[in-house]
Scaffold this active site. Structure first.
Site, short mmCIF file in Angstrom:
data_model
loop_
_atom_site.label_atom_id
_atom_site.label_comp_id
_atom_site.label_asym_id
_atom_site.label_seq_id
_atom_site.Cartn_x
_atom_site.Cartn_y
_atom_site.Cartn_z
N TYR A 99 27.68 -40.10 -53.57
CA TYR A 99 28.31 -38.79 -53.69
C TYR A 99 29.05 -38.58 -55.04
O TYR A 99 29.94 -39.36 -55.39
CB TYR A 99 29.32 -38.57 -52.53
CG TYR A 99 30.18 -37.38 -52.79
CD1 TYR A 99 29.63 -36.10 -52.81
CD2 TYR A 99 31.53 -37.52 -53.10
CE1 TYR A 99 30.39 -35.00 -53.11
CE2 TYR A 99 32.31 -36.42 -53.39
CZ TYR A 99 31.73 -35.16 -53.40
OH TYR A 99 32.49 -34.07 -53.72
N HIS B 154 33.85 -38.23 -48.44
CA HIS B 154 32.74 -37.32 -48.11
C HIS B 154 32.11 -37.64 -46.76
O HIS B 154 30.88 -37.74 -46.63
CB HIS B 154 31.70 -37.32 -49.24
CG HIS B 154 31.28 -35.93 -49.61
ND1 HIS B 154 30.00 -35.47 -49.44
CD2 HIS B 154 31.99 -34.90 -50.09
CE1 HIS B 154 29.93 -34.21 -49.83
NE2 HIS B 154 31.13 -33.83 -50.22
O1 KDG Z 1 29.18 -27.47 -51.18
C1 KDG Z 1 29.76 -28.72 -50.93
C2 KDG Z 1 30.50 -29.22 -52.11
O2 KDG Z 1 31.39 -28.24 -52.49
C3 KDG Z 1 31.25 -30.49 -51.74
O3 KDG Z 1 30.33 -31.55 -51.67
C4 KDG Z 1 32.29 -30.80 -52.77
O4 KDG Z 1 33.34 -32.51 -51.43
C5 KDG Z 1 33.41 -31.66 -52.29
C6 KDG Z 1 34.69 -31.44 -52.95
O5 KDG Z 1 35.64 -32.10 -52.56
O6 KDG Z 1 34.76 -30.60 -53.84
MG MG Z 2 35.35 -33.00 -50.72
#
Ligand code: KDG
Ligand code: MG
Length: 408
Positions: free
Chosen positions: A160, A217
């Protein structure tokens, strides 16, 4: 006063911003954002096919009743598509209200509680050394808070928000990769072995004053999240975000029994009913809803007030997918909220984005200063908008090494 027309635009520089413009018989118009990241055409269709035909003829000053009309009137309530569409209408009606009052929105909420609102940037690295460079870049720009994500040794792919190539992490976005999602491979055991020491190394290198945030995440099971939260305590994080999937709210009870690390949750929530249990049981420290995804200023202001009763602060979602209109709505709430915490804020594609959405909101030394212009304080240049159209995109998906689908 009556609403005479409303138009929806989809597109933007590197993002499919869904922008709503509501026109009135008095020449005043309002702007709102319905950008549901990577599902943008759906709130746009909901607005066009169902909501706008009902809006025409309504008195735009009755924003509360209009919100209730759409929310209660849907019968099948809530859900991200509907709430993003209601969010755009509500934002645009507040924009009109501010313009009629000739006041910036924060004045209608109760005035300013602070001059600048602290924001955090996203530092990322293909590995820890690369991440350290990315953090140093933001610290040099004056940021007081940085979210840190890095590649994990032995992980089969970048995970992520982590770039595959070193040095490319400063503005790395992992979504928007075309209609077929990119696949990331995840291993919680490797992550849990590596990340606590990595966070401690970051703390030692950057000292006690930097606010360090980390986003899990939604990847860990309740027991793993409790163990991980305990393990990262020496790094003194500002927050640990989304340690578990948001659907299982009881997971946080186990985590709370084992750790006092501050928890931030809510970016995927779309109503107060997703937040109230976590807030009332004091299972979180920061509430991360976004004004667009959670149905607009009217319901988000109620969430902020409920959170305040329980000493929970705001930390609104502000990923690259958020339109400058959503960020402006949040800037006004941040200027007012007595329980403001921090704002996620990413500066991406700035010249093209500024040309499409001109405003006097400004970022300086890691703080956002809200515009004093009436309403939201953001314009929308329709001649600029004409060059953009919808481009399909998706979030990556995540599989374990044996192929099992996991949480992105
Ligand atoms: O659309 C999903 C994203 O905005 C996300 O994965 C981003 O976890 C995220 C964050 O903390 O900005
Ligand atoms: Mg987030």
């Amino acid at each position: 006063m009556k609403i005479t027309d409303a138009k929806v635009f989809v597109g933007g520089p590197g993002k499919n911003y869904v922008t709503l413009k509501i026109m009135t018989d008095q020449g005043v118009y309002g702007l709102g954002d319905a950008t549901l990241n990577n599902r943008e055409t759906l709130p746009a269709a909901y607005l066009q096919d169902y909501l706008i035909p009902n809006l025409i003829g309504m008195d735009p000053r009755n924003s509360e009743d209009i919100w209730q009309f759409f929310y209660r009137g849907a019968y099948f309530r809530r859900g991200p598509i509907a709430m993003a569409a209601f969010g755009a209408i509500d934002m645009a009606l507040w924009d009109i209200k501010g313009k009629l009052a000739n006041m910036p929105l924060y004045q209608l909420f109760g005035g300013k509680s602070r001059d600048g609102a602290m924001v955090y940037a996203h530092a990322t690295g293909a590995d820890l050394e690369d991440l350290m460079d990315s953090i140093a870049h933001y610290v040099a720009l004056g940021y007081k808070a940085v979210r840190v994500q890095c590649g994990i040794p032995g992980m089969p792919t970048a995970s992520y928000a982590v770039p595959e190539i070193r040095g490319e992490g400063k503005h790395y976005i992992s979504d928007f990769t075309g209609i077929r999602p990119k696949v990331e491979v995840w291993d919680s055991a490797r992550y849990m072995r590596y990340m606590p020491d990595a966070l401690m190394n970051i703390r030692e290198k950057f000292g006690p004053d930097l606010h360090i945030l980390h986003d899990v995440h939604h990847r860990l099971t309740p027991r793993e999240a409790a163990q991980f939260a305990k393990a990262v305590e020496p790094a003194n994080l500002f927050w640990l975000e989304d340690p578990t999937p948001a659907e299982d709210q009881s997971a946080l009870e186990l985590l709370r029994q084992h750790s006092s690390v501050p928890i931030a949750i809510g970016e995927v929530f779309n109503s107060i009913y997703d937040c109230n249990r976590l807030i009332e049981k004091e299972l979180i420290d920061y509430i991360r809803v976004a004004v667009t995804y959670a149905g607009g200023i009217t319901p988000v202001k109620r969430i902020v007030d409920l959170a305040g009763l329980h000493n929970i602060r705001t930390g609104f979602h502000g990923a690259p997918s958020h339109s400058p209109l959503c960020m402006a709505a949040q800037a006004h709430l941040n200027a007012w909220a007595p329980n403001f915490g921090i704002q996620e804020y990413l500066v991406l594609g700035t010249p093209a984005c500024d040309a499409l959405f001109p405003s006097r909101h400004r970022m300086e030394n890691g703080m956002v200063y809200v515009s004093d212009a009436p309403g939201l304080g953001v314009e929308f240049d329709e001649s600029e908008a004409a060059q953009y159209s919808y481009t399909p995109g998706s979030h990556p998906i995540v599989r374990l090494e044996d192929g099992t689908m996991w949480n992105y």
